[in-house]
Scaffold this motif. Structure first.
Motif, PDB file in Angstrom:
ATOM      1  N   GLY A 126      -3.165  23.425 -15.488  1.00  0.00           N
ATOM      2  CA  GLY A 126      -2.640  22.911 -16.752  1.00  0.00           C
ATOM      3  C   GLY A 126      -2.545  21.400 -16.774  1.00  0.00           C
ATOM      4  O   GLY A 126      -2.961  20.749 -17.740  1.00  0.00           O
ATOM      5  N   VAL A 127      -2.017  20.825 -15.707  1.00  0.00           N
ATOM      6  CA  VAL A 127      -1.883  19.365 -15.631  1.00  0.00           C
ATOM      7  C   VAL A 127      -3.267  18.715 -15.607  1.00  0.00           C
ATOM      8  O   VAL A 127      -3.504  17.704 -16.288  1.00  0.00           O
ATOM      9  CB  VAL A 127      -1.043  18.953 -14.400  1.00  0.00           C
ATOM     10  CG1 VAL A 127      -1.139  17.465 -14.133  1.00  0.00           C
ATOM     11  CG2 VAL A 127       0.410  19.379 -14.603  1.00  0.00           C
ATOM     12  N   MET A 128      -4.194  19.284 -14.844  1.00  0.00           N
ATOM     13  CA  MET A 128      -5.533  18.723 -14.762  1.00  0.00           C
ATOM     14  C   MET A 128      -6.240  18.808 -16.117  1.00  0.00           C
ATOM     15  O   MET A 128      -6.884  17.847 -16.557  1.00  0.00           O
ATOM     16  CB  MET A 128      -6.349  19.445 -13.689  1.00  0.00           C
ATOM     17  CG  MET A 128      -7.676  18.804 -13.418  1.00  0.00           C
ATOM     18  SD  MET A 128      -8.484  19.316 -11.890  1.00  0.00           S
ATOM     19  CE  MET A 128      -8.213  21.047 -11.826  1.00  0.00           C
ATOM     20  N   THR A 129      -6.108  19.920 -16.796  1.00  0.00           N
ATOM     21  CA  THR A 129      -6.757  20.090 -18.094  1.00  0.00           C
ATOM     22  C   THR A 129      -6.148  19.146 -19.128  1.00  0.00           C
ATOM     23  O   THR A 129      -6.870  18.480 -19.880  1.00  0.00           O
ATOM     24  CB  THR A 129      -6.635  21.553 -18.553  1.00  0.00           C
ATOM     25  OG1 THR A 129      -7.204  22.404 -17.551  1.00  0.00           O
ATOM     26  CG2 THR A 129      -7.348  21.784 -19.865  1.00  0.00           C
ATOM     27  N   LEU A 130      -4.834  19.069 -19.152  1.00  0.00           N
ATOM     28  CA  LEU A 130      -4.153  18.166 -20.079  1.00  0.00           C
ATOM     29  C   LEU A 130      -4.528  16.712 -19.797  1.00  0.00           C
ATOM     30  O   LEU A 130      -4.773  15.930 -20.721  1.00  0.00           O
ATOM     31  CB  LEU A 130      -2.638  18.364 -19.976  1.00  0.00           C
ATOM     32  CG  LEU A 130      -1.776  17.526 -20.907  1.00  0.00           C
ATOM     33  CD1 LEU A 130      -2.084  17.819 -22.370  1.00  0.00           C
ATOM     34  CD2 LEU A 130      -0.302  17.784 -20.611  1.00  0.00           C
ATOM     35  N   SER A 131      -4.608  16.343 -18.526  1.00  0.00           N
ATOM     36  CA  SER A 131      -4.944  14.960 -18.184  1.00  0.00           C
ATOM     37  C   SER A 131      -6.357  14.600 -18.639  1.00  0.00           C
ATOM     38  O   SER A 131      -6.614  13.465 -19.040  1.00  0.00           O
ATOM     39  CB  SER A 131      -4.777  14.703 -16.685  1.00  0.00           C
ATOM     40  OG  SER A 131      -5.752  15.379 -15.941  1.00  0.00           O
ATOM     41  N   HIS A 132      -7.281  15.558 -18.622  1.00  0.00           N
ATOM     42  CA  HIS A 132      -8.633  15.288 -19.109  1.00  0.00           C
ATOM     43  C   HIS A 132      -8.643  15.083 -20.621  1.00  0.00           C
ATOM     44  O   HIS A 132      -9.397  14.254 -21.131  1.00  0.00           O
ATOM     45  CB  HIS A 132      -9.597  16.395 -18.690  1.00  0.00           C
ATOM     46  CG  HIS A 132     -10.155  16.189 -17.329  1.00  0.00           C
ATOM     47  ND1 HIS A 132      -9.424  16.385 -16.185  1.00  0.00           N
ATOM     48  CD2 HIS A 132     -11.371  15.772 -16.927  1.00  0.00           C
ATOM     49  CE1 HIS A 132     -10.170  16.101 -15.137  1.00  0.00           C
ATOM     50  NE2 HIS A 132     -11.359  15.727 -15.549  1.00  0.00           N
TER      51      HIS A 132
END
Length: 127
Positions: A14-20
């Motif tokens: 979730g954090v990785m997807t949101l950061s992208h």
């Protein structure tokens, strides 16, 4: 322990997807992202869909809402990224980025879809 490991995986995704998504919005800018997509031969509107999918999908994964379905819905986004990086070699530090990172991310989303939401979800009903 498995529920907590699943949760850690979900939160990381979730954090990785949101950061992208935030990278595309605040660093590359939306018009810049649209231009980049068009330079690759994709229709510009796919940039908007990608940003929306990453923004909404990242938040949903963090909250543990429809984890299985959100994980599966993000797979086409990563397959698109994989298609862009496929000709750049294995290592993502190659010029243009390699294909192992989007390939791994795609597989991890499939694993998350199989595992479900884990612990600490907004509602077990929506996990």
């Amino acid at each position: 322990m498995q529920a907590y490991a699943t949760t850690l995986l979900r939160l990381s995704l979730g954090v990785m997807t949101l950061s992208h998504a935030l990278l595309k919005i605040f660093v590359f800018t939306v018009p810049g992202t649209v231009g980049y997509f068009e330079s690759l031969g994709f229709p510009g509107f796919l940039a908007y869909l990608t940003i929306a999918a990453e923004l909404g999908g990242g938040l949903a994964l963090i909250l543990g809402v429809y984890t299985r379905w959100v994980s599966l819905a993000l797979v086409p986004v990563l397959l698109g990224a994989l298609s862009v990086h496929a000709g750049n070699g294995w290592v993502f530090s190659n010029n243009g980025g390699g294909w192992e990172f989007p390939a791994f991310w795609t597989l991890v989303l499939l694993v998350q879809a199989g595992l479900g939401g884990g612990a600490a979800v907004l509602s077990k009903r929506f996990a």
